[in-house]
Design an enzyme around this catalytic site. Structure first.
Site, PDB file in Angstrom:
ATOM      1  N   CYS A 180       0.818  -1.227   0.000  1.00  0.00           N
ATOM      2  CA  CYS A 180       0.000   0.000   0.000  1.00  0.00           C
ATOM      3  C   CYS A 180       0.844   1.267   0.000  1.00  0.00           C
ATOM      4  CB  CYS A 180      -0.947   0.017   1.193  1.00  0.00           C
ATOM      5  SG  CYS A 180      -2.111  -1.336   1.181  1.00  0.00           S
TER       6      CYS A 180
ATOM      7  N   HIS B  10      -3.078   7.461   3.468  1.00  0.00           N
ATOM      8  CA  HIS B  10      -3.502   6.200   2.844  1.00  0.00           C
ATOM      9  C   HIS B  10      -4.936   5.908   3.287  1.00  0.00           C
ATOM     10  CE1 HIS B  10      -3.723   2.172   1.493  1.00  0.00           C
ATOM     11  NE2 HIS B  10      -3.585   1.605   2.683  1.00  0.00           N
TER      12      HIS B  10
ATOM     13  N   ASN C 271     -10.188   0.426   0.215  1.00  0.00           N
ATOM     14  CA  ASN C 271      -8.723   0.477   0.235  1.00  0.00           C
ATOM     15  C   ASN C 271      -8.205  -0.058  -1.100  1.00  0.00           C
ATOM     16  OD1 ASN C 271      -5.996   0.091   0.663  1.00  0.00           O
ATOM     17  ND2 ASN C 271      -6.241  -0.854   2.684  1.00  0.00           N
TER      18      ASN C 271
HETATM   19  N1  ACO Z   1     -19.589  -8.391   8.559  1.00  0.00           N
HETATM   20  C1  ACO Z   1     -20.253  -8.640   9.707  1.00  0.00           C
HETATM   21  N2  ACO Z   1     -19.641  -9.064  10.814  1.00  0.00           N
HETATM   22  C2  ACO Z   1     -18.321  -9.246  10.760  1.00  0.00           C
HETATM   23  C3  ACO Z   1     -17.577  -9.001   9.597  1.00  0.00           C
HETATM   24  C4  ACO Z   1     -18.263  -8.562   8.452  1.00  0.00           C
HETATM   25  N3  ACO Z   1     -17.639  -8.272   7.287  1.00  0.00           N
HETATM   26  N4  ACO Z   1     -16.272  -9.259   9.843  1.00  0.00           N
HETATM   27  C5  ACO Z   1     -16.194  -9.649  11.128  1.00  0.00           C
HETATM   28  N5  ACO Z   1     -17.420  -9.645  11.679  1.00  0.00           N
HETATM   29  C6  ACO Z   1     -17.781  -9.955  13.051  1.00  0.00           C
HETATM   30  C7  ACO Z   1     -16.836 -10.959  13.673  1.00  0.00           C
HETATM   31  O1  ACO Z   1     -17.223 -12.273  13.343  1.00  0.00           O
HETATM   32  C8  ACO Z   1     -16.986 -10.650  15.131  1.00  0.00           C
HETATM   33  O2  ACO Z   1     -18.180 -11.207  15.612  1.00  0.00           O
HETATM   34  P1  ACO Z   1     -18.225 -11.904  17.062  1.00  0.00           P
HETATM   35  O3  ACO Z   1     -17.907 -10.787  18.028  1.00  0.00           O
HETATM   36  O4  ACO Z   1     -19.616 -12.394  17.132  1.00  0.00           O
HETATM   37  O5  ACO Z   1     -17.176 -12.946  17.017  1.00  0.00           O
HETATM   38  C9  ACO Z   1     -17.169  -9.135  15.152  1.00  0.00           C
HETATM   39  O6  ACO Z   1     -17.625  -8.775  13.834  1.00  0.00           O
HETATM   40  C10 ACO Z   1     -15.883  -8.382  15.451  1.00  0.00           C
HETATM   41  O7  ACO Z   1     -14.858  -8.931  14.635  1.00  0.00           O
HETATM   42  P2  ACO Z   1     -13.377  -8.437  14.734  1.00  0.00           P
HETATM   43  O8  ACO Z   1     -12.526  -9.174  13.757  1.00  0.00           O
HETATM   44  O9  ACO Z   1     -12.939  -8.418  16.150  1.00  0.00           O
HETATM   45  O10 ACO Z   1     -13.577  -6.973  14.190  1.00  0.00           O
HETATM   46  P3  ACO Z   1     -12.855  -5.634  14.627  1.00  0.00           P
HETATM   47  O11 ACO Z   1     -13.745  -4.869  15.509  1.00  0.00           O
HETATM   48  O12 ACO Z   1     -11.429  -5.845  14.991  1.00  0.00           O
HETATM   49  O13 ACO Z   1     -12.863  -4.876  13.232  1.00  0.00           O
HETATM   50  C11 ACO Z   1     -11.536  -4.407  11.295  1.00  0.00           C
HETATM   51  C12 ACO Z   1     -12.242  -5.465  12.118  1.00  0.00           C
HETATM   52  C13 ACO Z   1     -12.540  -3.407  10.749  1.00  0.00           C
HETATM   53  C14 ACO Z   1     -10.841  -5.091  10.137  1.00  0.00           C
HETATM   54  C15 ACO Z   1     -10.511  -3.666  12.216  1.00  0.00           C
HETATM   55  O14 ACO Z   1      -9.680  -4.588  12.854  1.00  0.00           O
HETATM   56  C16 ACO Z   1      -9.674  -2.704  11.465  1.00  0.00           C
HETATM   57  O15 ACO Z   1     -10.142  -1.654  11.104  1.00  0.00           O
HETATM   58  N6  ACO Z   1      -8.382  -3.037  11.203  1.00  0.00           N
HETATM   59  C17 ACO Z   1      -7.536  -2.309  10.324  1.00  0.00           C
HETATM   60  C18 ACO Z   1      -7.513  -3.047   9.077  1.00  0.00           C
HETATM   61  C19 ACO Z   1      -7.084  -2.267   7.897  1.00  0.00           C
HETATM   62  O16 ACO Z   1      -7.704  -1.330   7.478  1.00  0.00           O
HETATM   63  N7  ACO Z   1      -5.982  -2.714   7.341  1.00  0.00           N
HETATM   64  C20 ACO Z   1      -5.407  -2.166   6.226  1.00  0.00           C
HETATM   65  C21 ACO Z   1      -4.538  -1.054   6.661  1.00  0.00           C
HETATM   66  S1  ACO Z   1      -2.979  -1.045   6.087  1.00  0.00           S
HETATM   67  C22 ACO Z   1      -3.067  -1.373   4.587  1.00  0.00           C
HETATM   68  O17 ACO Z   1      -3.801  -0.837   3.817  1.00  0.00           O
HETATM   69  C23 ACO Z   1      -2.115  -2.275   4.094  1.00  0.00           C
END
Ligand code: ACO
Length: 328
Positions: free
Chosen positions: A117, A255, A285
């Site tokens: 990225c 980004h 993204n």
């Molecule tokens: N739709 C509905 N529910 C979902 C989804 C989805 N797409 N994905 C996960 N869930 C559920 C999970 O199953 C979980 O449910 P549970 O509590 O019943 O088990 C709940 O949502 C929370 O899941 P987590 O994986 O803990 O979600 P989190 O709150 O950590 O959010 C996210 C995930 C949005 C990916 C967050 O971690 C984040 O923003 N991370 C940064 C990721 C990113 O943007 N990376 C790229 C940056 S750098 C680059 O570009 C290279």
């Protein structure tokens, strides 16, 4: 006589044909518009129409053509093409050579840059150095990715975050007389650290699961922590190096991974969100595409005014990250 520096003289972006909303995704995987929007700020993303022949090359060329036109340069003036991508059509021939060929840049040398990225930011860093050194006068820098090719539709947490996209900029030589007024790149900082825990990785070939080869996996929470900390630090480093205070910055162009990452970086740096350009809602993204797409959109909307200070920052797989300060 002023010093030899580089400046951006043209920008452009390419449009993948397919728009896919969160509701569209919810028909295919177990997710919802509410979940995606509230956690990421993403409302829709675009995908290239692979079935009808649209590829990374098509959208990169579209962006590069617009950038070239805006620059007013002749295709034969371009002596180098840097294509920043982690998803070239093929490893060989290299992607930059495909772009050169379609655009008729007959005098251009070509190089692909993979910093995930952060690719475009690394590309600008290299182009700036090549121009300042006197090695080249006009460089086409393209950044873009087609992540649909590596998305794992069984991993609903990761696949909803990404879209395809590409943009381009022409970096040209300029003579700097008044650093407060003249358009130029002030400086850039690039960094890397091995992602030892494979927090953001494309899985290696596994003979037992051939269908699962070459797919993106991410530990979202870890990446979130790394991305916010590294981008904020990179911004502080470049401002310190260039003796620029946060109040002097007109635009921050981060980004576009996720609105919560962007807001956290702005909060660390005390930048009001009005100064931060955001289009993650429309594009998701797009990896190496996010920064050149932002710059091209901002330029097309007339948001970038001559003399403004633009702070660009990025974070990506590797890990790689950095910052760049531009006097527009
Ligand atoms: N739709 C509905 N529910 C979902 C989804 C989805 N797409 N994905 C996960 N869930 C559920 C999970 O199953 C979980 O449910 P549970 O509590 O019943 O088990 C709940 O949502 C929370 O899941 P987590 O994986 O803990 O979600 P989190 O709150 O950590 O959010 C996210 C995930 C949005 C990916 C967050 O971690 C984040 O923003 N991370 C940064 C990721 C990113 O943007 N990376 C790229 C940056 S750098 C680059 O570009 C290279």
């Amino acid at each position: 006589m002023g010093s030899r520096r580089s400046k951006i003289v043209g920008t452009g972006l390419g449009y993948p044909a397919r728009i896919v909303t969160n509701d569209d995704l919810a028909k295919k995987i177990d997710t919802s518009d509410e979940w995606i929007r509230s956690r990421t700020g993403i409302a829709q993303r675009r995908f290239v129409d692979l079935e009808n022949g649209q590829t990374i090359t098509s959208i990169a060329v579209e962006g590069a053509e617009k950038a070239l036109k805006m620059s007013g340069l002749d295709p034969l003036d371009i002596s180098f093409v840097l294509c920043c991508t982690a998803t070239p059509e093929e490893w060989m021939p290299i992607e930059a050579a495909r772009i050169k060929d379609v655009l008729g840049l007959e005098r251009a040398a070509c190089l692909d840059v993979n910093a995930a990225c952060s690719g475009f930011l690394y590309g600008l860093h290299l182009a700036d150095a090549l121009v300042k050194s006197g090695a080249h006068a006009h460089i086409l820098v393209v950044g873009g990715d087609v992540f649909q090719r590596i998305l794992n539709w069984e991993d609903r947490t990761t696949c909803v975050l990404f879209g395809d996209g590409a943009g381009a900029a022409i970096v040209s030589v300029t003579e700097l007389n008044d650093p407060k007024k003249d358009s130029h790149i002030l400086g850039s900082r690039v960094y890397a650290a091995l992602d030892r825990d494979n927090n953001l990785t494309v899985t290696k070939k596994d003979p037992e699961f051939p269908a699962r080869t070459q797919l993106l996996t991410m530990n979202g929470r870890e990446v979130f922590k790394w991305a916010t900390k590294c981008m904020a630090q990179a911004c502080m480093d470049i401002m310190t190096e260039q003796k620029i205070s946060p109040e002097e910055i007109d635009w921050v162009v981060p980004h576009q991974a996720n609105i919560r990452i962007i807001e956290k970086v702005a909060e660390f740096l005390n930048f009001p969100m009005e100064k931060v350009y955001v289009n993650v809602d429309q594009w998701g993204n797009t990896s190496a595409g996010t920064i050149p797409i932002c710059l091209a959109e901002m330029n097309d909307k007339g948001l970038l005014k001559k003399g403004q200070l633009i702070l660009v920052t990025s974070f990506g797989g590797g890990f790689t990250w950095g910052s760049i300060l531009i006097r527009w």
